[in-house]
Design an enzyme around this catalytic site. Structure first.
Site, PDB file in Angstrom:
ATOM      1  N   CYS A 292       0.840  -1.201   0.000  1.00 39.89           N
ATOM      2  CA  CYS A 292       0.000   0.000   0.000  1.00 39.89           C
ATOM      3  C   CYS A 292       0.874   1.250   0.000  1.00 39.89           C
ATOM      4  O   CYS A 292       1.548   1.530   0.989  1.00 39.89           O
ATOM      5  CB  CYS A 292      -0.889  -0.024   1.243  1.00 39.89           C
ATOM      6  SG  CYS A 292      -1.693   1.533   1.612  1.00 39.89           S
TER       7      CYS A 292
ATOM      8  N   CYS B  41       0.368   3.605   2.977  1.00 38.98           N
ATOM      9  CA  CYS B  41       0.969   3.121   4.225  1.00 38.98           C
ATOM     10  C   CYS B  41       2.447   3.482   4.290  1.00 38.98           C
ATOM     11  O   CYS B  41       2.943   3.923   5.335  1.00 38.98           O
ATOM     12  CB  CYS B  41       0.798   1.609   4.353  1.00 38.98           C
ATOM     13  SG  CYS B  41      -0.902   1.059   4.574  1.00 38.98           S
TER      14      CYS B  41
END
Length: 139
Positions: free
Chosen positions: A47, A50
């Site tokens: 991600c 993230c």
């Protein structure tokens, strides 16, 4: 102040979360951070949000005037997370829609949260800290 982190996954979450909730200290803040799993070969998450948010979150929480306990909960690989029946998507305590999600936890409830792109913004993270939380809750 110190930042203490504990990691968990779907498989052991309830046990770890129970211990997290039972830790009581007047000078302590509790946060949950839901993140995508990391690739062991690169140490990077699948991600991108993230990867951007994590360092900012840690920096801000470490700068808190209170001790911070952070429970990092890893949602799994991309196919696991994309499943609409993912346990944390349907759990009424969390109702996750995206990762990363940072939740301030107090008195058995989420009292503030940042999702996806907001979780990387320093001023938004600052708003979850005690001196700023009343401003966030009024918005």
């Amino acid at each position: 102040m110190p930042l203490t982190t504990t990691d968990t996954t779907i498989s052991d979450f309830e046990e770890v979360f129970k211990r997290f909730k039972s830790e009581n200290s007047q000078n302590q803040l509790k946060f949950l951070l839901f993140l995508a799993d990391k690739d062991p070969s690169t140490s990077l998450s699948w991600c991108p949000d993230c990867n951007v948010a994590e360092p900012v979150i840690y920096e801000k929480l470490k700068a808190s005037e209170k001790d911070v306990v952070l429970l990092r909960a890893y949602v799994g690989d991309r196919p696991t997370w994309r499943n609409p029946s993912h346990p944390w998507r349907i759990d009424p305590r969390f109702k996750l829609r995206g990762v990363p999600t940072l939740i301030r936890w107090e008195n058995e409830a989420a009292i503030g949260r940042l999702e996806d792109h907001e979780a990387r913004l320093g001023n938004k993270i600052d708003a979850l800290l005690p001196s700023n939380l009343s401003v966030l809750l009024q918005q």
